[in-house]
Motif scaffolding. Structure first.
Motif, PDB file in Angstrom:
ATOM      1  N   GLU A  84       0.813  -1.207   0.000  1.00  0.00           N
ATOM      2  CA  GLU A  84       0.000   0.000   0.000  1.00  0.00           C
ATOM      3  C   GLU A  84       0.856   1.269   0.000  1.00  0.00           C
ATOM      4  O   GLU A  84       1.926   1.312   0.615  1.00  0.00           O
ATOM      5  CB  GLU A  84      -0.922   0.034   1.228  1.00  0.00           C
ATOM      6  N   THR A  85       0.368   2.275  -0.673  1.00  0.00           N
ATOM      7  CA  THR A  85       0.984   3.602  -0.618  1.00  0.00           C
ATOM      8  C   THR A  85       0.893   4.058   0.838  1.00  0.00           C
ATOM      9  O   THR A  85      -0.176   3.974   1.443  1.00  0.00           O
ATOM     10  CB  THR A  85       0.217   4.579  -1.532  1.00  0.00           C
ATOM     11  N   PRO A  86       2.007   4.505   1.425  1.00  0.00           N
ATOM     12  CA  PRO A  86       1.970   4.881   2.845  1.00  0.00           C
ATOM     13  C   PRO A  86       1.002   6.030   3.109  1.00  0.00           C
ATOM     14  O   PRO A  86       0.942   6.993   2.342  1.00  0.00           O
ATOM     15  CB  PRO A  86       3.411   5.294   3.156  1.00  0.00           C
ATOM     16  N   ALA A  87       0.219   5.906   4.195  1.00  0.00           N
ATOM     17  CA  ALA A  87      -0.717   6.956   4.591  1.00  0.00           C
ATOM     18  C   ALA A  87      -0.053   7.845   5.644  1.00  0.00           C
ATOM     19  O   ALA A  87       0.830   7.406   6.367  1.00  0.00           O
ATOM     20  CB  ALA A  87      -1.992   6.334   5.148  1.00  0.00           C
ATOM     21  N   GLY A  88      -0.470   9.091   5.682  1.00  0.00           N
ATOM     22  CA  GLY A  88       0.060  10.014   6.679  1.00  0.00           C
ATOM     23  C   GLY A  88       0.371  11.364   6.065  1.00  0.00           C
ATOM     24  O   GLY A  88      -0.094  11.701   4.975  1.00  0.00           O
ATOM     25  N   ASN A  89       1.185  12.125   6.801  1.00  0.00           N
ATOM     26  CA  ASN A  89       1.581  13.466   6.366  1.00  0.00           C
ATOM     27  C   ASN A  89       3.052  13.465   5.982  1.00  0.00           C
ATOM     28  O   ASN A  89       3.897  13.023   6.770  1.00  0.00           O
ATOM     29  CB  ASN A  89       1.333  14.481   7.484  1.00  0.00           C
ATOM     30  N   PHE A  90       3.333  13.970   4.799  1.00  0.00           N
ATOM     31  CA  PHE A  90       4.678  13.970   4.245  1.00  0.00           C
ATOM     32  C   PHE A  90       4.957  15.309   3.578  1.00  0.00           C
ATOM     33  O   PHE A  90       4.124  16.204   3.601  1.00  0.00           O
ATOM     34  CB  PHE A  90       4.832  12.833   3.216  1.00  0.00           C
ATOM     35  N   ARG A  91       6.104  15.421   2.956  1.00  0.00           N
ATOM     36  CA  ARG A  91       6.467  16.593   2.149  1.00  0.00           C
ATOM     37  C   ARG A  91       7.177  16.107   0.903  1.00  0.00           C
ATOM     38  O   ARG A  91       7.797  15.046   0.906  1.00  0.00           O
ATOM     39  CB  ARG A  91       7.397  17.525   2.918  1.00  0.00           C
ATOM     40  N   VAL A  92       7.091  16.877  -0.166  1.00  0.00           N
ATOM     41  CA  VAL A  92       7.843  16.550  -1.378  1.00  0.00           C
ATOM     42  C   VAL A  92       9.323  16.605  -1.016  1.00  0.00           C
ATOM     43  O   VAL A  92       9.822  17.621  -0.531  1.00  0.00           O
ATOM     44  CB  VAL A  92       7.510  17.523  -2.530  1.00  0.00           C
ATOM     45  N   LEU A  93      10.011  15.485  -1.221  1.00  0.00           N
ATOM     46  CA  LEU A  93      11.432  15.378  -0.881  1.00  0.00           C
ATOM     47  C   LEU A  93      12.340  15.771  -2.037  1.00  0.00           C
ATOM     48  O   LEU A  93      13.395  16.360  -1.830  1.00  0.00           O
ATOM     49  CB  LEU A  93      11.766  13.940  -0.455  1.00  0.00           C
ATOM     50  N   ASN A  94      11.948  15.375  -3.250  1.00  0.00           N
ATOM     51  CA  ASN A  94      12.765  15.667  -4.422  1.00  0.00           C
ATOM     52  C   ASN A  94      11.930  15.586  -5.690  1.00  0.00           C
ATOM     53  O   ASN A  94      10.854  15.006  -5.701  1.00  0.00           O
ATOM     54  CB  ASN A  94      13.973  14.720  -4.500  1.00  0.00           C
ATOM     55  N   LYS A  95      12.443  16.205  -6.737  1.00  0.00           N
ATOM     56  CA  LYS A  95      11.800  16.212  -8.052  1.00  0.00           C
ATOM     57  C   LYS A  95      12.885  15.911  -9.090  1.00  0.00           C
ATOM     58  O   LYS A  95      13.956  16.502  -9.033  1.00  0.00           O
ATOM     59  CB  LYS A  95      11.188  17.581  -8.333  1.00  0.00           C
ATOM     60  N   VAL A  96      12.573  15.005 -10.025  1.00  0.00           N
ATOM     61  CA  VAL A  96      13.551  14.624 -11.038  1.00  0.00           C
ATOM     62  C   VAL A  96      12.864  14.529 -12.401  1.00  0.00           C
ATOM     63  O   VAL A  96      11.861  13.835 -12.540  1.00  0.00           O
ATOM     64  CB  VAL A  96      14.218  13.266 -10.707  1.00  0.00           C
ATOM     65  N   SER A  97      13.417  15.227 -13.389  1.00  0.00           N
ATOM     66  CA  SER A  97      12.963  15.083 -14.772  1.00  0.00           C
ATOM     67  C   SER A  97      13.689  13.908 -15.407  1.00  0.00           C
ATOM     68  O   SER A  97      14.884  13.715 -15.175  1.00  0.00           O
ATOM     69  CB  SER A  97      13.281  16.347 -15.582  1.00  0.00           C
ATOM     70  N   ASP A  98      13.001  13.132 -16.213  1.00  0.00           N
ATOM     71  CA  ASP A  98      13.562  11.959 -16.891  1.00  0.00           C
ATOM     72  C   ASP A  98      14.368  11.085 -15.931  1.00  0.00           C
ATOM     73  O   ASP A  98      15.553  10.819 -16.153  1.00  0.00           O
ATOM     74  CB  ASP A  98      14.417  12.386 -18.094  1.00  0.00           C
ATOM     75  N   PRO A  99      13.717  10.597 -14.857  1.00  0.00           N
ATOM     76  CA  PRO A  99      14.436   9.782 -13.872  1.00  0.00           C
ATOM     77  C   PRO A  99      14.805   8.411 -14.426  1.00  0.00           C
ATOM     78  O   PRO A  99      14.068   7.830 -15.215  1.00  0.00           O
ATOM     79  CB  PRO A  99      13.424   9.640 -12.740  1.00  0.00           C
ATOM     80  N   SER A 100      15.954   7.906 -14.023  1.00  0.00           N
ATOM     81  CA  SER A 100      16.314   6.520 -14.320  1.00  0.00           C
ATOM     82  C   SER A 100      15.668   5.648 -13.253  1.00  0.00           C
ATOM     83  O   SER A 100      15.417   6.094 -12.132  1.00  0.00           O
ATOM     84  CB  SER A 100      17.826   6.338 -14.292  1.00  0.00           C
ATOM     85  N   TRP A 101      15.412   4.393 -13.602  1.00  0.00           N
ATOM     86  CA  TRP A 101      14.811   3.452 -12.659  1.00  0.00           C
ATOM     87  C   TRP A 101      15.700   2.230 -12.552  1.00  0.00           C
ATOM     88  O   TRP A 101      16.164   1.701 -13.558  1.00  0.00           O
ATOM     89  CB  TRP A 101      13.417   3.042 -13.143  1.00  0.00           C
ATOM     90  N   ALA A 102      15.950   1.787 -11.333  1.00  0.00           N
ATOM     91  CA  ALA A 102      16.727   0.570 -11.099  1.00  0.00           C
ATOM     92  C   ALA A 102      15.807  -0.485 -10.509  1.00  0.00           C
ATOM     93  O   ALA A 102      15.091  -0.218  -9.526  1.00  0.00           O
ATOM     94  CB  ALA A 102      17.886   0.847 -10.160  1.00  0.00           C
ATOM     95  N   HIS A 103      15.812  -1.679 -11.092  1.00  0.00           N
ATOM     96  CA  HIS A 103      15.011  -2.780 -10.567  1.00  0.00           C
ATOM     97  C   HIS A 103      15.450  -3.033  -9.130  1.00  0.00           C
ATOM     98  O   HIS A 103      16.650  -3.137  -8.861  1.00  0.00           O
ATOM     99  CB  HIS A 103      15.195  -4.033 -11.429  1.00  0.00           C
TER     100      HIS A 103
END
Length: 194
Positions: A84-103
């Motif tokens: 499940e997507t975690p529930a609660g209160n958070f903040r945007v930590l980072n933003k990345v354009s064209d992010p790479s993804w690692a399995h």
């Protein structure tokens, strides 16, 4: 032979008839989720000062709110059972354009420019946990050591929007995550409701 021609013609017509629109693109579809209204949210969430994001997991909707006014609404996909997507209160930590993804298990990397990149064109991280995760993902057992993150991102799998299918992240149509990316900044509050 003439008796079979109408059957063959109707069979061919069935094959070439376009598929009906899905629940998100057809306003009259019986499975279309009802648009979440601000009045359905806790007053403290709506009345929060400044610009903030509210994700309603069960309604599969992300709202961008500022000073109690709805700026945008985005349909989303959320985490599946056990992830499940975690529930609660958070903040945007980072933003990345064209992010790479690692399995998470093999380490195989998909670059940001690859159209098969499961993160699409934008990443907006809001959660980090370094305990690790272990569980069945619907196909196999995953045992992820170290840190896991959750964020808002695009997806090449448009059909998943509106469903609970991810490993905790929130998927948006790529055009929606591009819009959202330009409208939030690092530190923007994020509230995730069940």
């Amino acid at each position: 032979m003439r008796l079979f021609q109408p059957l063959l013609l109707s069979a061919l017509m069935a094959v070439v008839t376009p598929l009906q629109a899905g629940p998100l693109s057809d306003p009259d579809h019986p499975l279309r989720p009802l648009e979440l209204q601000l009045a359905e949210l806790p007053a403290g969430v709506v009345g929060r000062a400044g610009r903030h994001l509210v994700l309603h997991r069960s309604r599969r909707q992300l709202l961008l709110i500022e000073q109690g006014q709805l700026l945008s609404r985005y349909p989303v996909a959320v985490g599946m059972a056990g992830w499940e997507t975690p529930a609660g209160n958070f903040r945007v930590l980072n933003k990345v354009s064209d992010p790479s993804w690692a399995h998470p298990q093999t380490g195989e990397v998909v670059t940001g420019e690859d159209p098969k990149n499961p993160l699409g064109s934008r990443w907006i991280g809001f959660y980090k946990d370094c305990v690790g995760r272990k569980g069945f993902d619907g196909e196999r057992m995953l045992d992820i050591k170290g840190c896991t993150t959750a964020g808002f991102h695009g997806t090449p799998h448009r059909w998943t929007i509106g469903h609970a299918v991810s490993h905790g992240c929130v998927r948006l149509f790529d055009e929606d995550v591009r819009d959202l990316f330009d409208r939030v900044r690092t530190g923007t509050p994020v509230t995730v409701l069940p």
